[in-house]
Design an enzyme around this catalytic site. Structure first.
Site, PDB file in Angstrom:
ATOM      1  N   TYR A  71      27.952 -53.136  31.301  1.00 51.59           N
ATOM      2  CA  TYR A  71      28.179 -51.745  30.937  1.00 51.59           C
ATOM      3  C   TYR A  71      29.666 -51.468  30.816  1.00 51.59           C
ATOM      4  CZ  TYR A  71      27.801 -46.756  30.547  1.00 51.59           C
ATOM      5  OH  TYR A  71      27.882 -45.490  30.051  1.00 51.59           O
ATOM      6  N   PHE A 123      38.042 -37.331   1.930  1.00 55.94           N
ATOM      7  CA  PHE A 123      36.814 -38.117   2.043  1.00 55.94           C
ATOM      8  C   PHE A 123      35.803 -37.241   2.779  1.00 55.94           C
ATOM      9  CE2 PHE A 123      33.907 -41.280   1.518  1.00 55.94           C
ATOM     10  CZ  PHE A 123      33.154 -41.369   2.659  1.00 55.94           C
ATOM     11  N   THR A 124      34.545 -37.378   2.445  1.00 54.53           N
ATOM     12  CA  THR A 124      33.503 -36.454   2.898  1.00 54.53           C
ATOM     13  C   THR A 124      33.462 -36.290   4.419  1.00 54.53           C
ATOM     14  OG1 THR A 124      31.948 -38.303   2.844  1.00 54.53           O
ATOM     15  CG2 THR A 124      32.047 -36.922   0.888  1.00 54.53           C
ATOM     16  N   ASP A 214      43.510 -43.918   7.660  1.00 51.80           N
ATOM     17  CA  ASP A 214      42.110 -44.322   7.566  1.00 51.80           C
ATOM     18  C   ASP A 214      42.152 -45.753   7.050  1.00 51.80           C
ATOM     19  OD1 ASP A 214      39.046 -42.963   6.134  1.00 51.80           O
ATOM     20  OD2 ASP A 214      39.550 -44.982   6.835  1.00 51.80           O
ATOM     21  N   LYS A 257      33.070 -51.729   6.538  1.00 49.34           N
ATOM     22  CA  LYS A 257      33.565 -52.140   5.225  1.00 49.34           C
ATOM     23  C   LYS A 257      34.368 -53.411   5.393  1.00 49.34           C
ATOM     24  CE  LYS A 257      32.704 -47.572   4.807  1.00 49.34           C
ATOM     25  NZ  LYS A 257      32.123 -46.777   5.925  1.00 49.34           N
ATOM     26  N   ARG A 381      29.347 -39.509  -6.828  1.00 46.03           N
ATOM     27  CA  ARG A 381      30.634 -39.143  -6.221  1.00 46.03           C
ATOM     28  C   ARG A 381      31.274 -38.073  -7.117  1.00 46.03           C
ATOM     29  NH1 ARG A 381      31.147 -40.968  -0.976  1.00 46.03           N
ATOM     30  NH2 ARG A 381      29.546 -39.326  -1.148  1.00 46.03           N
ATOM     31  N   PHE A 448      25.110 -34.237  -0.119  1.00 43.16           N
ATOM     32  CA  PHE A 448      24.774 -35.331  -1.036  1.00 43.16           C
ATOM     33  C   PHE A 448      23.810 -36.336  -0.391  1.00 43.16           C
ATOM     34  CE2 PHE A 448      27.562 -38.343   1.118  1.00 43.16           C
ATOM     35  CZ  PHE A 448      28.493 -37.498   1.720  1.00 43.16           C
TER      36      PHE A 448
END
Ligand SMILES: CC1=C(O)/C(=C\N=C(/C)C(=O)O)C(COP(=O)(O)O)=CN1
Length: 456
Positions: A71, A123-124, A214, A257, A381, A448
């Site tokens: 843990y 970015f969303t 980011d 990614k 997009r 979206f």
């Protein structure tokens, strides 16, 4: 020699199946003409996203067997921390279940209601968390980024005049940080140059303003710097990545990614005070500060993915496979965003379907038509992704109305790319037959993902 092939061989396969055109039309109707609502089993070639859809290596899978599921204090956390310090260069690591987990933490910590967060295009999820914390996102990207036909080599760059005029207008104390994405997803996977990030650092340092990167596709960004920026051709991808990060104060990361995992992310910072707040907040929202909502095995896979992501032959193949698809589409005369981005080819739905007004959702219409034609899944997009302006309640009308053909890493061969190109070209030939959609269900957040549509 010209021929080049994937720098890996295939050890396991997932059989694909194709539905008939009639079956696909039926599935599309059941999914409300929203590709997010299709079932994976009904998709032939899945180009919805490169997020979490990448193939892990045998080295990463072996790492899954080495999950230390303690843990607290998992061995895998310390390995990930050491690799983050080695490759990204930040001091402190806070693991999160994925990128938006880190966006949530940093937004809560740094943003006060009424603050302004400048960034190179929205970015969303990033903007959503900034707004939920009471901030207002302000786009300070160069104008060329909003022009799908502009061939500027670093369309992700920040416009320093826009940034400085915002700071002067609202006051530095109302700008908690610059939200810098590299590459810029919504602009078409467009990179930021080293010269620009250095200039952003110099400008913000004068005002005592932080830069939060980011870093989700920062390895792809490094590839473009190596390929396009003078002075970097002989640097390694790893050296370029680390230098780029050194001009920022921390990063949010979606490991799904560049880092080649199916789940995972983190927040990394240099400031000890921010770190203490983040590791305190993470136990409320994600899990203990040494696992952040991930199993030990996931931490290990992400640490190993980081080592693979910066390998020259891997990243070159990754970016050039995307370019291969983009150039095929250009040969068919299909309008796409140029330069071709690092993770996807973006169809310019405004030029593809000039007869469909934006509030009839041309990109949504095009993504649906491509699936109906071939079972290839892509992502809208455009105006649907842009959502509504929280102040006016009206749609935001982005200049970029795009369909993203997103290539997962190490999953498809160029034969799959040929099938995709042929399908998009076929839809392009018949484009006059498409007539737009109307939205019949609209969720409150990030509409979206779950909105439903009917043909006009
Ligand atoms: C640039 C950027 C992203 O592209 C991103 C997620 N992107 C998705 C899901 C995509 O399909 O592009 C996120 C959110 O990461 P997450 O999907 O929560 O692991 C942050 N930054």
């Amino acid at each position: 020699r010209k021929a080049w092939a994937e720098p890996y061989r295939i050890k396991m396969v997932e059989p694909l199946r194709m539905l008939s055109r009639e079956e696909r039309e039926q599935k599309l109707s059941e999914a409300g003409y929203n590709t997010f609502l299709l079932r994976s089993e009904d998709v032939y070639i899945d180009l919805l996203t490169d997020s979490g859809t990448n193939a892990m290596s045998d080295y990463q899978w072996a790492g899954m067997m080495l999950g230390d599921e303690a843990y607290a204090g998992s061995r895998n956390f310390y390995y990930l921390e050491a690799n983050m310090q080695k490759y990204y260069g930040y001091k402190y690591l806070v693991p999160t279940h994925q990128g938006r987990g880190a966006e949530h933490l940093i937004s809560r910590i740094l943003i006060k209601p009424g603050d302004f967060i400048p960034g190179n295009m929205y970015f969303t999820t990033t903007r959503q968390h900034q707004e939920l914390a009471g901030g207002t996102f302000v786009d300070v990207i160069i104008d060329e980024a909003h022009d799908p036909a502009s061939t500027h080599p670093f369309k992700g760059n920040v416009d320093l005049d826009k940034l400085e005029s915002l700071i002067k207008k609202v006051g530095a104390e109302k700008v908690p940080y610059v939200s810098l994405a590299a590459t810029v997803n919504m602009a078409g996977g467009q990179p930021v140059s080293m010269e620009n990030v250095r200039a952003v650092r110099e400008l913000t340092a004068r005002y005592g303003i932080r830069v939060i990167l980011d870093a989700t596709r920062a390895v792809e960004n490094a590839f473009f710097i190596k390929e396009r920026e003078p002075g970097y051709q002989h640097k390694t991808i790893a050296e370029i990545l680390k230098e780029f990060c050194s001009y920022t104060d921390g990063c949010t990361m979606s490991g799904k990614k560049d880092l080649l995992v199916n789940i995972g992310g983190f927040l990394a910072v240099n400031d000890e005070e921010i770190f203490q707040q983040a590791r305190n907040l993470v136990v409320v929202y994600e899990g203990l500060h040494t696992y952040g909502g991930l199993a030990g095995r996931d931490l290990e896979a992400m640490a190993r993915g980081m080592e693979e992501a910066v390998q020259e032959d891997y990243i070159r193949h990754r970016v050039l496979q995307v370019r291969y698809l983009g150039e095929k589409l250009q040969q068919h005369g299909v309008p796409i965003v140029v330069p071709i981005g690092g993770h996807a080819v973006f169809l310019d739905a405004k030029r593809f379907l000039p007869h469909i007004p934006q509030d009839r959702f041309p990109a949504q219409t095009l993504a649906a038509a491509i699936y109906a034609d071939s079972g290839v899944r892509s992502m809208e997009r455009g105006i649907v992704s842009a959502g509504r302006d929280p102040k006016t309640g009206d749609h935001r009308y982005p200049k970029l109305e795009l369909v993203r053909l997103t290539i997962p890493r190490r999953v498809y061969t160029n034969a799959h790319m040929d099938v995709v190109a042929e399908s998009v070209a076929a839809v392009y030939q018949e484009r006059e037959k498409l007539s737009g959609l109307r939205m019949v269900y609209e969720p409150t957040y990030l509409r979206f993902f779950q909105a439903r549509f009917e043909p006009l």
